[in-house]
Structure formats: structure tokens, C-alpha cells
Design an enzyme around this catalytic site. Structure first.
Site, PDB file in Angstrom:
ATOM      1  N   TYR A 127       0.900  -1.301  -0.067  1.00  0.00           N
ATOM      2  CA  TYR A 127      -0.041   0.012   0.009  1.00  0.00           C
ATOM      3  C   TYR A 127       0.791   1.335   0.095  1.00  0.00           C
ATOM      4  O   TYR A 127       1.688   1.375   0.762  1.00  0.00           O
ATOM      5  CB  TYR A 127      -0.834   0.061   1.083  1.00  0.00           C
ATOM      6  CG  TYR A 127      -1.824   1.237   1.351  1.00  0.00           C
ATOM      7  CD1 TYR A 127      -2.973   1.400   0.338  1.00  0.00           C
ATOM      8  CD2 TYR A 127      -1.831   2.194   2.348  1.00  0.00           C
ATOM      9  CE1 TYR A 127      -3.573   2.576   0.504  1.00  0.00           C
ATOM     10  CE2 TYR A 127      -2.412   3.202   2.454  1.00  0.00           C
ATOM     11  CZ  TYR A 127      -3.388   3.563   1.594  1.00  0.00           C
ATOM     12  OH  TYR A 127      -3.927   4.772   1.456  1.00  0.00           O
ATOM     13  N   ASP A 222       8.584   2.936   1.906  1.00  0.00           N
ATOM     14  CA  ASP A 222       7.431   3.361   2.285  1.00  0.00           C
ATOM     15  C   ASP A 222       7.330   3.117   3.819  1.00  0.00           C
ATOM     16  O   ASP A 222       7.063   1.791   4.298  1.00  0.00           O
ATOM     17  CB  ASP A 222       6.320   2.868   1.590  1.00  0.00           C
ATOM     18  CG  ASP A 222       4.959   3.716   2.161  1.00  0.00           C
ATOM     19  OD1 ASP A 222       5.079   4.180   3.076  1.00  0.00           O
ATOM     20  OD2 ASP A 222       3.951   3.559   1.461  1.00  0.00           O
ATOM     21  N   LYS A 250       2.069   9.464   9.792  1.00  0.00           N
ATOM     22  CA  LYS A 250       1.394   8.884  10.808  1.00  0.00           C
ATOM     23  C   LYS A 250       2.178   9.427  12.248  1.00  0.00           C
ATOM     24  O   LYS A 250       1.714  10.277  12.654  1.00  0.00           O
ATOM     25  CB  LYS A 250       1.387   7.261  10.926  1.00  0.00           C
ATOM     26  CG  LYS A 250       0.364   6.917   9.803  1.00  0.00           C
ATOM     27  CD  LYS A 250       0.274   5.209   9.967  1.00  0.00           C
ATOM     28  CE  LYS A 250      -0.687   4.909   8.562  1.00  0.00           C
ATOM     29  NZ  LYS A 250      -1.971   5.549   8.551  1.00  0.00           N
TER      30      LYS A 250
END
Length: 415
Positions: A127, A222, A250
Site C-alpha cells: 500500500y 514506504d 502517521k
């Protein structure tokens, strides 16, 4: 006129910005202006110069800076809780954005600008946000043949499929063969070093680092999820493999909208028109990129994580939870794998090892949904496929979770 001379503080900040930010700026204001605060329609820089502000943070401050009603509402929400670079080994420079999707998009674009190639290799099940390049073979219901991508969304141009290659996670031989075959077309390789809930097999990241370096292809980690979670230096510190670029999100914003692209100055120079010229320049401007509230929340979060024992405590909690869950599954005779790392894990209801995306598809998705629903009934809330462990989880929280697991698994085993 603003006759005030630059203060030592402002000069120092400008020099620091030139060192760590490509072009010394976020992209939407002169690099020699450092805004300290704003009230109403005016702002003040770090040297005390006052300006009538028509930039308005690139537009959003329609009612003015620090409007009392807006400030009061924000403070009230913050008091209730929110959505609850030097640390990173690969970071020589950093560029701030607001979301992980943006960070991944710009990291891939930077690799394309640097290599002057178009194709990106990603991994099935990985993702990387909501861009057209990213939404390829994230969650194909009927996986196809590698390296052909499968779009995950309507509205993605067919032409994008020609620019994405898809590889199986944890299969270094397959990836190495793809890289060698397409080395003259590849702009970069992007992956989650810990893909969703799947750890890398020993030697996988090291092998990927070797094959990409051998052909001069940027390797992008990532780390939107793993950054500052697995270690203060992220998964690259935890696993001991350093990429060419990484993306962060995040944790870096402490629950506020903040993300970043980081890496060596050679690649990041494409954000600086003065260094690469018009043809090599990579435009990146965002209204809220690097906004001070998110930055302050992020810095406070990182300060907490720097305290002695922070990660030891986080990992101890995670290990206890993973061990207890595995034991309860075994006791109830349920075929399942607890997979992940202590700060981030889940259970997949299968008797087979889970080493890649297709391994997760072999799990009983219906069983997972029932388990999650039973847990919600017992006061445990999680996402569809992850347990995020927190420094704030107390021994009582752990006991409650383990009791909920025991009760829910008894129900599952009986049906």
C-alpha cells in the site's frame, strides 16, 4: 518598509533550512522569510518584522490567523484527543507534505526525475496511498501473472498500467530477475519494508538493496506506517537496510496531518530549481505542507519516543499480546498464524505460513470478520487487519484484551 535586520535566530533557521530542505523552503514562500506567528491579517517573522499578510498560508486563513473562535474550537478538540531528521538513517534532506499518499507520490516522481525513466516496480499487496501508480495490485481479488499490474480502482488511465511492474513480496529471486530484465526502464523500486502485517524474510531486504544498487536504481522504503514505530530510525534501522529514499507519516505528525519525503541530497535536489534547472525541476507545493501545528505535535511525539525505555516498553507489550493470542488460538484448536512485529501485528486464520499477499488470501476472511465483530462486542476496537500497539496501553488494557480474545475465540471454536 521593514528596516529591522535579520536576527541571529532567523539567520540560523534560514541556514538550517538551506541544509535540510531542498531549496531551503517548503516551496511557497521565499527561503529567507521565517514566520514566527500570525494574528488577524498580519504575521511576524523571527526577527520581529511585521507584515500585512496576503499569503494567508497559501489561502486557508480566510478568517485570519489565530481567530479566537477557531483557536478555541481547535484547543477544545485537542484537549479531547486527536485521531489518536535526524533519526532516519537515509535522510540527508527532507520535504514536508500533509499525507502519506502525497509523500509516496512525490517519492516516485523524484525517482523518475532522477533516473529519467518512467517505470516503477512495486510489490503485490503493498500500500502506497491513493495515486494512480500506487493503486495497482494493492488488493487484487484474482491475482494475475507477474509483473502485470491490476488496477484497484476505477478511473485509472490504461496508460498507467504500462508504467508499473508488480513483484511478489519476499521472493528475491523473482524481483532480481525483473530488475535485471527492466533495468534500463526502471525509475525506482518502492515497497513497505514490512508489508502490511508481513515481515521480510531474512535476506530479502538486503538482497533488494544489493540488486538495486548494482543497477543504480533508487530503492524507496514506504515508512509511513513503520517510521518511528519499529525503532526511532524506523524499519531501516530495525532491519539494518538503508534505502535511497523513504517516506514518513502517521507517527511523524503525532496524529496531525504531516508526512515527509527524505533522502540523499542528490535525489532531493530535483525539488530545487536553482540546482537542477527548469527541465529537472520537480514542482511540489501544498497549502498545509509542514504546517506548524502538525510539526509541533510531531516534535512532541518524537521527544516522548526518545525517552529511555520507550521502545523497550512498546515491544514488551506487543510481545506479550502476540504470545498470548498465539497460545489462545492453539488452545482452542484454531488454525491460525499470528504474524507481524510486536508494535504491529494481526492474526490470519490459515494453517500455512504467511509470507506474501497471496498467503493472506489463503486465510479465512469470514472468520477474521467474525472475530473482529466479537471483539468489538467485548470492548476491543481494531482495524480490519491490524493491531497497532501503543505506549499508552496499560496492563489493565492488556488484561482486558486477553480476556476478550479468550471469550471470543471460545465462541469461534464452538461454531
Amino acid at each position: 518598509m521593514n528596516p529591522v535586520t535579520d536576527s541571529e535566530i532567523e539567520r540560523g533557521l534560514v541556514e538550517t533550512a538551506k541544509r535540510v530542505l531542498p531549496g531551503g523552503t517548503f516551496g511557497n514562500v521565499a527561503s529567507n522569510v521565517v514566520i514566527r506567528e500570525g494574528h488577524g491579517g498580519r504575521v511576524w517573522d523571527e526577527s520581529g518584522r511585521e507584515y500585512v499578510d496576503f499569503l494567508l498560508g497559501s489561502g486557508p486563513m480566510l478568517v485570519g490567523h489565530a481567530h479566537p473562535e477557531v483557536t478555541a474550537a481547535a484547543q477544545a478538540r485537542i484537549a479531547q484527543g486527536t485521531t489518536f531528521v535526524e533519526a532516519v538513517p537515509c535522510a540527508e534532506q527532507v520535504r514536508f507534505v500533509s499525507t502519506g499518499s502525497e509523500a509516496d507520490l512525490y517519492a516516485m516522481r523524484a525517482a523518475r526525475a532522477f533516473r529519467k525513466r518512467d517505470k516503477i516496480l512495486k510489490f503485490e499487496g503493498g500500500y502506497h496511498g491513493m495515486s494512480d501508480y500506487s493503486l495497482m495490485s494493492l488488493a487484487p481479488k484474482r491475482p494475475g501473472n507477474f509483473p502485470q499490474p491490476i488496477p484497484d480502482s476505477a478511473g485509472i488511465p490504461r496508460s498507467v498500467r504500462e508504467e508499473v511492474l508488480v513483484a511478489p513480496f519476499n521472493d528475491i529471486e523473482a524481483v532480481a530477475a525483473m530488475v535485471r530484465e527492466h533495468r534500463d526502464e526502471l525509475a525506482g523500486v518502492i515497497l513497505e519494508p514490512f508489508q502490511r502485517i508481513i515481515p521480510p524474510l531474512p535476506g530479502f531486504l538486503e538482497g533488494l538493496r544489493t540488486i538495486t544498487a548494482e543497477h543504480g536504481i533508487p530503492l524507496i522504503f514506504d515508512e509511513v506506517v513503520t517510521g518511528f514505530r519499529f525503532a526511532y530510525g524506523g524499519a531501516q534501522e530495525y532491519y539494518g537496510v538503508i534505502p535511497d529514499l523513504c517516506t514518513l507519516g502517521k507517527v511523524i505528525g503525532g496524529g496531525f496531518p504531516l508526512a515527509a519525503i527524505a533522502r540523499r541530497a542528490e535525489i532531493m535536489s530535483h525539488f530545487d530549481r536553482d540546482r537542477v534547472g527548469d527541465d529537472g525541476f520537480l514542482m511540489q507545493v501544498g497549502t498545509l505542507s509542514g504546517n506548524p501545528v502538525a510539526a509541533a505535535a510531531g516534535l512532541a511525539t518524537l521527544e516522548i519516543l526518545r525517552r529511555p525505555g520507550a521502545y523497550e516498553g512498546l515491544f514488551a507489550t506487543g510481545r506479550e499480546l502476540m504470545s498470548t493470542l498465539a497460545g489462545l488460538l492453539d488452545r482452542n484448536g484454531l488454525m491460525a498464524q499470528v504474524t507481524g512485529e510486536p508494535p504491529l501485528f494481526d492474526v490470519v486464520f490459515t494453517g500455512d505460513p504467511v509470507r506474501d499477499y497471496r498467503g493472506t488470501l489463503r486465510g479465512d476472511a469470514g472468520m477474521s470478520r467474525r472475530f473482529n465483530a466479537l471483539l468489538r462486542e467485548r470492548g476491543v476496537l481494531k482495524g480490519e487487519s491490524k493491531y497497532y500497539v501503543s505506549l499508552a496501553h496499560t496492563p489493565e488494557d492488556i488484561r482486558h484484551t486477553c480476556d476478550a480474545w479468550a471469550s471470543a475465540l471460545e465462541v469461534l471454536a464452538a461454531n
